[in-house]
Design a protein around this motif. Structure first.
Motif, short mmCIF file in Angstrom:
data_model
loop_
_atom_site.label_atom_id
_atom_site.label_comp_id
_atom_site.label_asym_id
_atom_site.label_seq_id
_atom_site.Cartn_x
_atom_site.Cartn_y
_atom_site.Cartn_z
N ASP A 178 7.17 -1.09 4.57
CA ASP A 178 6.49 0.04 3.93
C ASP A 178 7.15 0.40 2.61
O ASP A 178 6.48 0.68 1.61
CB ASP A 178 6.49 1.25 4.87
N LEU A 181 6.18 -2.14 -0.06
CA LEU A 181 4.83 -1.91 -0.58
C LEU A 181 4.83 -0.78 -1.60
O LEU A 181 4.13 -0.84 -2.62
CB LEU A 181 3.87 -1.60 0.57
N GLU A 185 3.86 -1.16 -5.56
CA GLU A 185 2.84 -0.31 -6.16
C GLU A 185 3.37 0.35 -7.43
O GLU A 185 2.65 0.45 -8.44
CB GLU A 185 2.40 0.75 -5.15
N LEU A 204 1.37 -7.39 4.26
CA LEU A 204 1.87 -7.27 2.90
C LEU A 204 0.99 -7.94 1.86
O LEU A 204 0.95 -7.51 0.71
CB LEU A 204 3.28 -7.87 2.81
N ARG A 229 -5.82 -1.28 -0.05
CA ARG A 229 -4.51 -0.63 -0.05
C ARG A 229 -4.71 0.84 -0.44
O ARG A 229 -5.63 1.16 -1.19
CB ARG A 229 -3.57 -1.32 -1.04
#
Length: 266
Positions: A178, A181, A185, A204, A229
């Motif tokens: 997490d 990610l 981002e 992922l 996402r």
């Protein structure tokens, strides 16, 4: 233009007795800017060899890799690597380990900027409180987060990860997935990651590249993970695209034959 262009790459190694071992054969792959691609396959299929070729740590025997429009001839500041082992120096603090990475890659920046970059990176992985701790004083998961911080501190255009969570327990692994990610981002980096974990790859990735067994490993199938996402781990277990791709990946990895490359999508 692709962020990474792998063009007909083959890699061979010379054995101790003069025999040649062909690890990779005719690998071609275009990776878009900002895309997350996972390489998956059985042990010995050349996943790490391909990653090392992108990093510039391994020269291709044939073909070439282009990153950002330039042919890769060695390591560069545009590409950062995170290994399965955190590789931290035990006599340096978390902050000093990250600073060392920045100093090694960006040789011409001022000490104040090195410190600032290191602190920003530690904040990204939520380790600002551990900046003055030594590796022996923190957990395995925290050590790996320091390794990730060291990589992202140089603001690489391409982030390369070689099974970074492979040695961690399931709960720690999920937490770091997490965090990764979130980092992706924010940084907008293009990511190529080696994994043995099908569920990790699906969670992922934008695409999962399944490789055939070596020697002469090739790309078997490419699976497009068309799930919006940010992703929800529970919802992903019920998503039709994710379920179909998971089944396809399992079948592909169990199949000993080499299927032709094809794109699997919704």
């Amino acid at each position: 233009m692709s962020a990474i262009s792998i063009q007909d790459v083959s890699v061979s190694f010379q054995g101790k007795r003069g025999a040649t071992f062909s690890a990779l054969s005719s690998i071609s792959l275009e990776i878009r800017s900002g895309e997350v691609v996972c390489l998956i396959g059985h042990s010995g299929c050349g996943k790490s060899t391909l990653l090392n070729t992108i990093a510039g740590l391994q020269a291709p025997t044939l073909g070439r890799v282009i990153c950002g429009g330039t042919t890769v001839t060695g390591p560069g500041p545009d590409r950062a690597m995170v290994f399965q082992s955190h590789a931290l120096l035990p006599w340096k603090t978390c902050l000093q380990n990250v600073e060392m990475g920045v100093r090694h890659v960006l040789r011409d920046i001022a000490p104040d900027e090195i410190r600032e970059r290191a602190m920003v990176a530690l904040n990204l992985v939520h380790l600002e409180h551990a900046r003055d701790k030594y590796p022996a004083e923190i957990s395995g998961g925290m050590k790996q987060r320091v390794g990730i911080a060291r990589a992202v501190a140089v603001n690489p255009g391409v982030l390369l990860l070689d099974e970074p969570f492979g040695a961690l327990d399931a709960l720690t692994k999920a937490s770091l997935q997490d965090e990764l990610l979130q980092i992706i981002e924010r940084s907008k980096s293009t990511v190529v990651m080696v994994t043995h974990d099908i569920d990790e790859a699906i969670y992922l990735s934008d695409r999962v590249v399944a490789m055939t067994n070596g020697p002469d490993a090739r790309i078997g199938e490419i699976f497009a993970i068309e799930v919006e996402r940010p992703r929800n781990r529970v919802a992903l277990t019920k998503d039709a695209n994710a379920i179909r791709n998971r089944e396809g990946l399992i079948k592909c990895l169990l199949d000993t034959q080499r299927p032709r490359t094809k794109q699997v999508s919704a």
